[in-house]
Design a protein around this motif. Structure first.
Motif, short mmCIF file in Angstrom:
data_model
loop_
_atom_site.label_atom_id
_atom_site.label_comp_id
_atom_site.label_asym_id
_atom_site.label_seq_id
_atom_site.Cartn_x
_atom_site.Cartn_y
_atom_site.Cartn_z
N ASN A 83 0.87 -1.14 0.33
CA ASN A 83 0.07 -0.06 -0.13
C ASN A 83 0.76 1.29 -0.06
OD1 ASN A 83 -2.61 -1.05 -0.02
ND2 ASN A 83 -2.47 -1.66 2.09
N ILE A 84 0.45 2.23 -0.69
CA ILE A 84 1.04 3.20 -0.83
C ILE A 84 0.66 4.39 0.49
CG2 ILE A 84 1.63 5.57 -2.12
CD1 ILE A 84 0.84 3.73 -4.71
N ILE A 85 1.65 4.65 1.49
CA ILE A 85 1.18 5.64 2.50
C ILE A 85 1.28 6.89 1.76
CG2 ILE A 85 1.43 6.21 4.78
CD1 ILE A 85 2.51 3.52 5.23
N PRO A 86 0.24 7.67 1.67
CA PRO A 86 0.25 8.90 1.22
C PRO A 86 1.00 10.10 2.26
CG PRO A 86 -1.69 8.37 1.55
CD PRO A 86 -1.21 7.27 1.99
N GLN A 87 1.08 11.16 1.91
CA GLN A 87 1.70 12.20 2.80
C GLN A 87 0.80 13.65 2.43
OE1 GLN A 87 5.73 12.81 3.78
NE2 GLN A 87 6.14 10.55 3.19
N VAL A 88 0.53 14.46 3.29
CA VAL A 88 -0.23 15.44 3.23
C VAL A 88 0.47 16.70 4.05
CG1 VAL A 88 -2.04 14.99 4.79
CG2 VAL A 88 -2.30 16.76 2.97
N PRO A 89 0.77 17.83 3.33
CA PRO A 89 1.04 18.99 4.47
C PRO A 89 0.10 19.39 5.38
CG PRO A 89 1.68 19.44 1.96
CD PRO A 89 0.72 18.29 2.00
N LEU A 90 0.40 20.03 6.65
CA LEU A 90 -0.66 20.27 7.44
C LEU A 90 -1.33 21.70 6.99
CD1 LEU A 90 -1.74 20.37 10.39
CD2 LEU A 90 -0.04 21.92 11.09
N PHE A 91 -0.57 22.53 6.04
CA PHE A 91 -1.33 23.63 5.50
C PHE A 91 -2.37 23.35 4.49
CE2 PHE A 91 3.27 24.44 6.45
CZ PHE A 91 3.29 25.16 7.03
N ASN A 92 -2.29 22.13 3.86
CA ASN A 92 -3.37 21.80 2.86
C ASN A 92 -4.60 21.37 3.70
OD1 ASN A 92 -1.53 21.97 1.09
ND2 ASN A 92 -1.79 19.85 0.21
N ILE A 93 -4.58 20.47 4.65
CA ILE A 93 -5.85 20.31 5.24
C ILE A 93 -6.15 21.63 6.48
CG2 ILE A 93 -5.52 17.92 5.58
CD1 ILE A 93 -4.40 17.86 8.18
N LEU A 94 -5.35 22.45 6.68
CA LEU A 94 -5.87 23.79 7.31
C LEU A 94 -6.91 24.55 6.51
CD1 LEU A 94 -2.78 24.78 9.71
CD2 LEU A 94 -5.08 24.42 10.40
N LYS A 95 -6.70 24.35 5.28
CA LYS A 95 -7.67 25.08 4.43
C LYS A 95 -8.66 25.00 4.73
CE LYS A 95 -4.18 25.65 0.66
NZ LYS A 95 -3.74 25.36 -0.66
N LYS A 96 -9.45 23.92 5.37
CA LYS A 96 -10.84 23.75 5.71
C LYS A 96 -11.29 25.18 6.39
CE LYS A 96 -13.37 20.67 8.77
NZ LYS A 96 -13.62 19.66 9.67
N PHE A 97 -10.42 25.93 7.15
CA PHE A 97 -10.84 26.89 7.82
C PHE A 97 -10.41 28.21 7.21
CE2 PHE A 97 -10.34 23.23 10.79
CZ PHE A 97 -11.57 23.27 11.46
N ASP A 98 -10.38 28.40 5.98
CA ASP A 98 -9.87 29.55 5.22
C ASP A 98 -11.26 30.67 4.88
OD1 ASP A 98 -10.97 28.27 3.19
OD2 ASP A 98 -9.14 28.15 1.92
N GLY A 99 -12.40 29.78 5.14
CA GLY A 99 -13.49 30.74 4.90
C GLY A 99 -14.09 30.46 3.47
#
Length: 564
Positions: free
Chosen positions: A415-431
């Motif tokens: 299985n490929i274990i993906p990686q994601v920067p914290l800043f990408n998932i913080l965009k949920k709170f950008d309005g």
């Protein structure tokens, strides 16, 4: 039938409001504590040592308190001039002589410095982390610890368990677990010796305000009685059967400086009657105490308070989620600490931020507004039948959505274990980013942070539950350990004239889940402020680690501290 009638007579309560049990209170007004059967360990006695009145040791007879006398629950007051302890002060002249005759008797207890049995005290066996229950009667009233073998016994009177133990085992030195007074049995005198102060400090650790201020500058190691070294504040916690979710939560909260400093000084919350608050404070003081007899702490009493306060939602022997536990604990501590509904508390001062929420709902799905009275809601109906609601709401932690993992394996059949920067998932709170929700009804949500808290708690929503089982998302999150700048990713409100925008954060705690969903275990990485070193903690195991290792794990919950 006669047996039943006798028991009804025994349980009579007289007009003065305390038991007139003939088995405990003989006809001449004296009673013998051990002649009555021990009280059952009911659910109400789950929280030992909290606010229980100490009964008179010789005769276990309950009496109403003297007006204006703030004693320690019926134990002895000391007459300094004579070097003798007086059981009760004489009442004022205008008090009723009859009451004085019924309830007040002066009894002197000798205070001595030269006890011949002090060399028998064994500090190696003393452990005050467990419930303050008598080991024989299971009562939590008037409990003494034998300083020779470490066991707990009730009472000091001639037919009490402690007195009997002193005769049978030849153990003579006992400390009252609530008043911290030390007695010699069976002789009955009080021992006044400064060499016992270290035991009192372990039983109930104390901090002055000056010590609390210097605690983050202390780089010294402490030595336990067994010769092992430990760092105050970096001690391991016992895992009492699947309680690692509590341990990692406690270790994380111990890094929140204002919260820790508040709970290190009991007078800050002496107005509060909640056992949970007092047990949390006691655990905080034990973790940061520099004169412990051992290099770890058992959160046993705190867990008992948690079980009772949560109505067994969180209990010993059942694995739970640290995110759920953190949320419950913070909200419960806040509710218990505030004195009125409008008051804030140290919890809200540390962790509360504010979100602006925009909710878009198809007009046909609207039945009634679900927002509380405290939310300022503007409802705007658009032409195409979409109703838009805008309101502000407080938060204590923010949940971040991880991207779904790939369904297919790579060429190596792994299985490929993906990686994601914290800043990408913080965009949920950008309005601007839209989040689709289906409960309580289908809606499109947009969130924007309008006020940042001093301590920001983030949790990655790793676990999803479907109809059959719980799935865990293995996606790794890349995050900075220092200097997380939020204003680059989240549009923040402009600060007022005299304020500056504080949007830079440093990581202080990182909780990690290892293993399968529903099983597995939790560990936590925490930072030691005095040296800015990182430690990995898993129950009793505490080891130093590199900051680079902190970011290489499946992070589940994080606490960030705002740079001042």
């Amino acid at each position: 039938m006669n047996y039943k009638r006798e028991h009804e007579d025994d349980a009579r309560v007289n007009a003065e409001g305390f038991e007139s049990d003939p088995k405990r209170q003989k006809r001449n007004g004296h009673s013998s504590p051990s002649s009555s059967p021990p009280p059952p360990a009911s659910e109400g006695s789950l929280l030992p040592g909290f606010n229980y009145g100490d009964e008179d040791d010789e005769d276990n007879q309950r009496r109403p308190p003297v007006d204006g006398y703030r004693g320690d629950g019926g134990d002895n007051q000391r007459d300094i001039k004579s070097g003798v302890e007086v059981e009760e002060e004489e009442e004022d002249d205008d008090d009723d002589d009859l009451e004085q005759g019924l309830y007040r008797r002066s009894r002197e207890i000798e205070v001595r410095r030269d006890c011949p049995y002090l060399d028998a005290v064994n500090r190696q066996v003393l452990d005050f982390d467990f419930e303050k229950f008598c080991s024989l009667s299971l009562s939590n009233l008037n409990v003494y610890a034998c300083l020779v073998c470490g066991k707990y016994y009730q009472g000091r009177g001639k037919k009490s368990h402690a007195y009997t133990h002193s005769l049978e085992a030849g153990h003579h030195v006992y400390i009252n677990l609530r008043t911290e007074k030390v007695y010699c049995l069976p002789d009955g005198y009080e021992i006044s010796d400064p060499s016992l102060d270290d035991i009192r400090h372990v039983l109930n650790p104390r901090f002055t305000e000056e010590q609390v201020e210097q605690i983050d500058k202390n780089k010294q190691w402490s030595r336990a009685l067994d010769g092992s070294d430990y760092l105050p504040g970096m001690v391991g916690l016992n895992n009492i059967k699947e309680t690692d979710f509590v341990n990692v939560t406690i270790q994380s909260l111990m890094r929140v400086t204002p919260l820790r400093n508040f709970f290190l000084i009991p007078k800050n919350y002496q107005h509060c009657k909640s056992p949970l608050v007092h047990r949390f404070g006691e655990l905080t003081r034990k973790i940061w105490h520099a004169r412990n007899f051992k290099g770890q702490v058992s959160p046993h009493e705190f867990l008992q308070a948690v079980m009772k306060a949560s109505k067994k939602r969180f209990r010993i022997g059942a694995q739970s989620d640290p995110v759920e536990f953190m949320s419950w604990l913070l909200n419960t501590l806040h509710a218990d600490l505030r004195t009125s509904k409008k008051d804030s508390s140290i919890i809200y001062e540390c962790f509360q931020g504010e979100l602006e929420v925009v909710k878009e709902i198809p007009k046909k799905g609207i039945e009634k507004k679900e927002n509380g009275d405290d939310q300022n809601t503007d409802v705007v109906t658009e032409n195409n039948g979409i109703v838009k609601e805008r309101y502000k709401m407080p938060f204590l932690m923010l949940g971040l959505d991880l991207p779904p993992p790939p369904l297919f394996k790579d060429v190596m059949e792994k299985n490929i274990i993906p990686q994601v920067p914290l800043f990408n998932i913080l965009k949920k709170f950008d309005g601007e980013t839209v989040t689709e929700v289906v409960r309580p009804r289908i809606a499109r949500m947009r969130y924007r942070v309008t006020r940042l808290p001093q301590y920001l708690i983030l949790h990655m929503q790793r676990f999803t539950k479907n109809n059959f089982f719980v799935e865990k998302n293995p996606t790794l999150v890349n995050f900075p350990v220092k200097n997380l700048e939020l204003k680059d990713y989240i549009p923040l409100s402009t600060p007022k004239e005299n304020e500056r925008l504080r949007s830079k954060y440093d990581l202080i705690a990182n909780i990690v889940h290892d293993g399968k969903p529903g099983e597995g275990s939790y560990r936590v990485f925490v930072q030691r402020k005095s040296e800015e070193l990182w430690y990995e903690m898993q129950d009793l195991h505490v080891s130093e680690t590199l900051p680079q290792m902190v970011a290489l794990s499946e992070t589940y919950m994080q606490i960030y501290e705002q740079q001042q």
